[in-house]
Design a protein around this motif. Structure first.
Motif, PDB file in Angstrom:
ATOM      1  N   VAL A  34      44.491 -61.841 -45.469  1.00  0.00           N
ATOM      2  CA  VAL A  34      43.620 -62.424 -44.462  1.00  0.00           C
ATOM      3  C   VAL A  34      44.463 -62.590 -43.210  1.00  0.00           C
ATOM      4  O   VAL A  34      45.492 -63.266 -43.237  1.00  0.00           O
ATOM      5  CB  VAL A  34      43.054 -63.783 -44.920  1.00  0.00           C
ATOM      6  N   LEU A  35      44.051 -61.958 -42.134  1.00  0.00           N
ATOM      7  CA  LEU A  35      44.804 -62.009 -40.885  1.00  0.00           C
ATOM      8  C   LEU A  35      44.200 -63.035 -39.941  1.00  0.00           C
ATOM      9  O   LEU A  35      42.984 -63.157 -39.833  1.00  0.00           O
ATOM     10  CB  LEU A  35      44.798 -60.637 -40.210  1.00  0.00           C
ATOM     11  N   ALA A  36      45.078 -63.742 -39.264  1.00  0.00           N
ATOM     12  CA  ALA A  36      44.639 -64.684 -38.242  1.00  0.00           C
ATOM     13  C   ALA A  36      44.073 -63.894 -37.064  1.00  0.00           C
ATOM     14  O   ALA A  36      44.425 -62.726 -36.867  1.00  0.00           O
ATOM     15  CB  ALA A  36      45.825 -65.542 -37.798  1.00  0.00           C
ATOM     16  N   PRO A  37      43.213 -64.513 -36.282  1.00  0.00           N
ATOM     17  CA  PRO A  37      42.688 -63.827 -35.092  1.00  0.00           C
ATOM     18  C   PRO A  37      43.830 -63.292 -34.218  1.00  0.00           C
ATOM     19  O   PRO A  37      44.805 -63.993 -33.963  1.00  0.00           O
ATOM     20  CB  PRO A  37      41.916 -64.932 -34.362  1.00  0.00           C
ATOM     21  N   GLY A  38      43.729 -62.017 -33.856  1.00  0.00           N
ATOM     22  CA  GLY A  38      44.742 -61.385 -33.025  1.00  0.00           C
ATOM     23  C   GLY A  38      45.926 -60.830 -33.788  1.00  0.00           C
ATOM     24  O   GLY A  38      46.760 -60.120 -33.223  1.00  0.00           O
ATOM     25  N   ALA A  39      46.034 -61.125 -35.072  1.00  0.00           N
ATOM     26  CA  ALA A  39      47.151 -60.621 -35.882  1.00  0.00           C
ATOM     27  C   ALA A  39      46.918 -59.159 -36.231  1.00  0.00           C
ATOM     28  O   ALA A  39      45.792 -58.658 -36.186  1.00  0.00           O
ATOM     29  CB  ALA A  39      47.301 -61.446 -37.160  1.00  0.00           C
ATOM     30  N   ALA A  40      47.979 -58.470 -36.610  1.00  0.00           N
ATOM     31  CA  ALA A  40      47.889 -57.051 -36.975  1.00  0.00           C
ATOM     32  C   ALA A  40      48.633 -56.803 -38.276  1.00  0.00           C
ATOM     33  O   ALA A  40      49.541 -57.550 -38.637  1.00  0.00           O
ATOM     34  CB  ALA A  40      48.479 -56.193 -35.862  1.00  0.00           C
TER      35      ALA A  40
END
Length: 120
Positions: free
Chosen positions: A95-101
């Motif tokens: 699960v990626l945080a907003p803006g993460a890649a």
């Protein structure tokens, strides 16, 4: 969809080269080492599949009675979101945080002569 985890031993092991056989294979192999070779004896075509360590699973689909196979390096098990939601561990879901890649690298190469890549 997967119903259980099994080690890739015995009939599920492809460490030694062999044909797929007459039964359908529709599996996700975990702990994949990042390298696979598919050899077509009829045409001397070799397909080399390589992926970095983020792709530690390999999906293989080879339907019985068909003349093709699908092989796909992946970062997660099939249905990882639902399996994780029901408590399964180690599915590879991220699960990626907003803006993460998140990224991975893979390479698929085809050669017409098997001996040129050291496969016999």
């Amino acid at each position: 969809m997967p119903v259980e985890r099994l080690d890739a031993v015995g009939e599920w092991s492809f460490k030694a080269p062999r044909t797929f056989g007459d039964e359908t294979i529709d599996n996700v192999f975990t702990k994949w080492n990042g390298a696979a070779a598919l050899v077509s004896a009829q045409n001397s075509v070799v397909t080399i599949i390589e992926a970095d360590s983020t792709c530690d699973r390999l999906v293989v689909y080879a339907p019985a009675g068909c003349d093709f196979v699908a092989v796909e390096p992946v970062t997660n098990e099939t249905d990882a979101f639902n399996r994780t939601a029901t408590g399964a561990q180690g599915t590879g879901m991220r699960v990626l945080a907003p803006g993460a890649a998140y990224s991975c690298t893979m390479r698929i190469a085809v050669t017409v002569n098997a001996e040129s890549v050291g496969v016999r």
